[in-house]
Enzyme design. Structure first.
Site, mmCIF file in Angstrom:
data_model
loop_
_atom_site.group_PDB
_atom_site.id
_atom_site.type_symbol
_atom_site.label_atom_id
_atom_site.label_comp_id
_atom_site.label_asym_id
_atom_site.label_seq_id
_atom_site.Cartn_x
_atom_site.Cartn_y
_atom_site.Cartn_z
ATOM 1 N NE ARG A 59 -3.609 -0.034 2.500
ATOM 2 C CZ ARG A 59 -4.190 0.184 3.670
ATOM 3 N NH1 ARG A 59 -4.133 -0.739 4.629
ATOM 4 N NH2 ARG A 59 -4.833 1.314 3.900
ATOM 5 C CD GLN A 91 -12.858 6.317 9.309
ATOM 6 O OE1 GLN A 91 -13.164 5.268 9.876
ATOM 7 N NE2 GLN A 91 -13.621 6.863 8.366
ATOM 8 C CG HIS A 109 -7.864 4.555 11.761
ATOM 9 N ND1 HIS A 109 -8.933 4.206 10.959
ATOM 10 C CD2 HIS A 109 -8.372 4.685 13.014
ATOM 11 C CE1 HIS A 109 -10.038 4.137 11.701
ATOM 12 N NE2 HIS A 109 -9.712 4.429 12.950
ATOM 13 C CG LEU A 202 -20.190 5.798 -5.019
ATOM 14 C CD1 LEU A 202 -20.092 6.966 -6.004
ATOM 15 C CD2 LEU A 202 -19.170 4.725 -5.365
ATOM 16 C CB ALA A 219 -15.282 12.187 -2.923
HETATM 17 C C1 BV8 Z 1 -10.676 0.907 19.362
HETATM 18 C C2 BV8 Z 1 -5.842 0.535 9.818
HETATM 19 C C3 BV8 Z 1 -10.581 0.805 21.710
HETATM 20 C C4 BV8 Z 1 -5.362 1.491 8.792
HETATM 21 C C5 BV8 Z 1 -8.139 0.196 10.486
HETATM 22 C C6 BV8 Z 1 -17.876 -0.199 19.270
HETATM 23 C C7 BV8 Z 1 -18.827 -0.962 18.624
HETATM 24 C C8 BV8 Z 1 -18.424 -2.005 17.797
HETATM 25 C C9 BV8 Z 1 -17.061 -2.327 17.627
HETATM 26 C C10 BV8 Z 1 -16.139 -1.562 18.289
HETATM 27 C C11 BV8 Z 1 -16.535 -0.514 19.102
HETATM 28 N N1 BV8 Z 1 -15.409 0.061 19.614
HETATM 29 C C12 BV8 Z 1 -14.319 -0.605 19.173
HETATM 30 C C13 BV8 Z 1 -14.738 -1.598 18.342
HETATM 31 C C14 BV8 Z 1 -13.851 -2.556 17.673
HETATM 32 C C15 BV8 Z 1 -13.324 -2.033 16.343
HETATM 33 C C16 BV8 Z 1 -14.446 -1.862 15.347
HETATM 34 O O1 BV8 Z 1 -14.951 -0.776 15.122
HETATM 35 N N2 BV8 Z 1 -14.783 -2.970 14.706
HETATM 36 C C17 BV8 Z 1 -15.803 -2.919 13.670
HETATM 37 C C18 BV8 Z 1 -15.304 -3.742 12.471
HETATM 38 C C19 BV8 Z 1 -17.101 -3.438 14.213
HETATM 39 N N3 BV8 Z 1 -12.613 -0.760 16.498
HETATM 40 C C20 BV8 Z 1 -11.329 -0.762 16.903
HETATM 41 O O2 BV8 Z 1 -10.736 -1.773 17.207
HETATM 42 C C21 BV8 Z 1 -10.632 0.586 16.993
HETATM 43 N N4 BV8 Z 1 -9.978 0.665 18.273
HETATM 44 O O3 BV8 Z 1 -11.824 1.182 19.380
HETATM 45 O O4 BV8 Z 1 -9.905 0.783 20.476
HETATM 46 C C22 BV8 Z 1 -9.573 0.772 22.782
HETATM 47 C C23 BV8 Z 1 -9.931 1.283 24.013
HETATM 48 C C24 BV8 Z 1 -9.008 1.268 25.028
HETATM 49 C C25 BV8 Z 1 -7.733 0.741 24.808
HETATM 50 C C26 BV8 Z 1 -7.386 0.245 23.552
HETATM 51 C C27 BV8 Z 1 -8.303 0.245 22.536
HETATM 52 C C28 BV8 Z 1 -9.519 0.717 15.953
HETATM 53 C C29 BV8 Z 1 -10.101 0.937 14.608
HETATM 54 C C30 BV8 Z 1 -8.970 1.164 13.583
HETATM 55 C C31 BV8 Z 1 -8.730 -0.100 12.835
HETATM 56 N N5 BV8 Z 1 -7.789 0.162 11.732
HETATM 57 N N6 BV8 Z 1 -7.218 0.217 9.528
HETATM 58 C C32 BV8 Z 1 -5.390 0.890 7.422
HETATM 59 O O5 BV8 Z 1 -5.084 -0.310 7.287
HETATM 60 O O6 BV8 Z 1 -5.700 1.634 6.477
HETATM 61 S S1 BV8 Z 1 -9.781 0.149 10.052
HETATM 62 C C33 BV8 Z 1 -10.018 0.475 8.401
HETATM 63 O O7 BV8 Z 1 -11.437 0.717 8.220
HETATM 64 C C34 BV8 Z 1 -9.357 1.732 7.912
HETATM 65 O O8 BV8 Z 1 -8.740 2.487 8.912
HETATM 66 C C35 BV8 Z 1 -10.502 2.534 7.353
HETATM 67 O O9 BV8 Z 1 -10.233 3.855 7.448
HETATM 68 C C36 BV8 Z 1 -11.598 2.093 8.235
HETATM 69 C C37 BV8 Z 1 -12.966 2.492 7.800
HETATM 70 O O10 BV8 Z 1 -13.139 2.116 6.439
HETATM 71 P P1 BV8 Z 1 -13.602 3.264 5.394
HETATM 72 O O11 BV8 Z 1 -12.551 4.300 5.360
HETATM 73 O O12 BV8 Z 1 -14.981 3.689 5.702
HETATM 74 O O13 BV8 Z 1 -13.536 2.474 4.046
HETATM 75 P P2 BV8 Z 1 -14.626 1.456 3.482
HETATM 76 O O14 BV8 Z 1 -14.006 0.704 2.351
HETATM 77 O O15 BV8 Z 1 -15.234 0.698 4.611
HETATM 78 O O16 BV8 Z 1 -15.785 2.407 2.903
HETATM 79 C C38 BV8 Z 1 -15.506 3.265 1.817
HETATM 80 C C39 BV8 Z 1 -16.727 4.138 1.617
HETATM 81 O O17 BV8 Z 1 -16.442 5.066 0.572
HETATM 82 C C40 BV8 Z 1 -17.966 3.364 1.192
HETATM 83 O O18 BV8 Z 1 -19.086 3.818 1.923
HETATM 84 C C41 BV8 Z 1 -18.132 3.725 -0.301
HETATM 85 O O19 BV8 Z 1 -19.489 3.811 -0.681
HETATM 86 C C42 BV8 Z 1 -17.493 5.093 -0.343
HETATM 87 N N7 BV8 Z 1 -16.910 5.428 -1.657
HETATM 88 C C43 BV8 Z 1 -16.279 4.599 -2.531
HETATM 89 N N8 BV8 Z 1 -15.874 5.318 -3.611
HETATM 90 C C44 BV8 Z 1 -16.251 6.610 -3.392
HETATM 91 C C45 BV8 Z 1 -16.903 6.685 -2.153
HETATM 92 N N9 BV8 Z 1 -17.398 7.839 -1.664
HETATM 93 C C46 BV8 Z 1 -17.241 8.951 -2.423
HETATM 94 N N10 BV8 Z 1 -16.627 8.960 -3.631
HETATM 95 C C47 BV8 Z 1 -16.124 7.812 -4.137
HETATM 96 N N11 BV8 Z 1 -15.525 7.828 -5.352
#
Ligand code: BV8
Length: 232
Positions: A59, A91, A109, A202, A219
């Site tokens: 990446r 993010q 992130h 999107l 976007a």
């Molecule tokens: C934490 C690393 C606590 C970087 C990533 C509460 C409820 C439920 C679960 C949890 C909660 N709290 C914590 C959790 C657990 C977990 C979590 O959320 N799990 C989910 C899966 C349920 N969260 C964590 O673990 C976080 N840590 O909360 O810690 C803590 C407390 C005390 C002590 C210690 C810890 C950590 C989260 C970070 C994880 N790291 N990645 C990398 O590799 O890049 S996550 C990963 O997903 C990326 O960071 C990314 O940014 C993130 C979100 O994804 P999106 O950016 O939204 O991308 P995605 O593909 O999903 O969507 C793209 C969108 O764009 C779509 O909607 C699409 O329609 C749109 N799109 C596409 N093309 C276009 C467009 N829009 C406009 N124009 C276009 N052309």
């Protein structure tokens, strides 16, 4: 529009999609080739460092062929010209916001172009491959890892983000599926503090119901239009 002074903008992988960087979820997504738990957790890093370092090396290399798109450029213009507070909480781990000229950017992130020493905590700018066991330039320990927040790890600068949300008059979310917390919960926090909320995406996201308004489209079209209206 005149009552808006402080803005918080959350961006996700969708804002970089038109720059050729893969998003996570959806066809051809980054996660498609990998299970999240295989490449984005501390356990994965400990269990298979070659796989995890390799995933981020690929990446990081892709960044060299990507360029900011019209959405990044428009946000950089807003950043430069907006008289009030403005914070781009991304993010994304790419550097396209900065390469477009934005300065008020916070990578919650982590960043591809940074290596973190797991022992002394010092960060080093890194543009090439980062093999497991690379010695830290500061403490010399063979402990450099990608400067990435994995699942189960605390996102960076959460206090600063929470303060910005408390002070915000407008919260705008761009290009994120609303699948990952705590970022996915920011819209609810902003609303609770009385901010207006707008989603530019999107397609409808998991958080669309929380936004006062949602505009659907790429976007590169929606963001320049929104910035033009904000600076009119
Ligand atoms: C934490 C690393 C606590 C970087 C990533 C509460 C409820 C439920 C679960 C949890 C909660 N709290 C914590 C959790 C657990 C977990 C979590 O959320 N799990 C989910 C899966 C349920 N969260 C964590 O673990 C976080 N840590 O909360 O810690 C803590 C407390 C005390 C002590 C210690 C810890 C950590 C989260 C970070 C994880 N790291 N990645 C990398 O590799 O890049 S996550 C990963 O997903 C990326 O960071 C990314 O940014 C993130 C979100 O994804 P999106 O950016 O939204 O991308 P995605 O593909 O999903 O969507 C793209 C969108 O764009 C779509 O909607 C699409 O329609 C749109 N799109 C596409 N093309 C276009 C467009 N829009 C406009 N124009 C276009 N052309």
């Amino acid at each position: 529009m005149s009552k808006i002074r402080n803005i918080v903008i959350l961006t996700g992988a969708g804002i970089s999609a038109e720059s050729g960087l893969a998003t996570f979820r959806g066809p051809g997504g980054l996660w498609e080739g990998h299970r999240v738990e295989d490449v984005c957790t501390p356990e994965a890093l400990a269990h298979d460092p070659e796989l995890v370092h390799g995933f981020y090396d690929a990446r990081r290399a892709a960044l060299a062929t990507a360029a900011p798109n019209a959405a990044h450029v428009a946000l950089a213009r807003l950043d430069a010209e907006w008289p009030g507070d403005l914070l781009i909480v991304t993010q994304n781990v790419d550097d396209l916001h900065e390469r477009a000229g934005a300065t008020r950017v916070l990578h919650m992130h982590g960043e591809l172009r940074s290596a973190l020493c797991a022992l002394c905590g010092v960060r080093t700018e890194w543009s090439d491959d980062l093999p497991p066991g690379e010695p830290c330039p500061n403490c010399d320990a063979p402990a450099l890892r990608p400067d990435i927040v994995f699942f189960g790890e605390m996102p960076y600068q959460m206090e600063r983000i929470e303060q910005a949300l408390a002070d915000a008059d407008l919260f705008v979310s761009i290009g994120t599926s609303g699948a990952v917390y705590p970022a996915a919960g920011f819209v609810q926090g902003a609303r609770a503090y009385g901010a207006d909320t707008l989603e530019l995406n999107l397609e409808a996201s998991a958080g669309s119901a929380y936004f006062a308004a949602t505009r659907l489209g790429p976007a590169s079209k929606l963001v320049p239009e929104w910035v033009d209206a904000m600076l009119a």
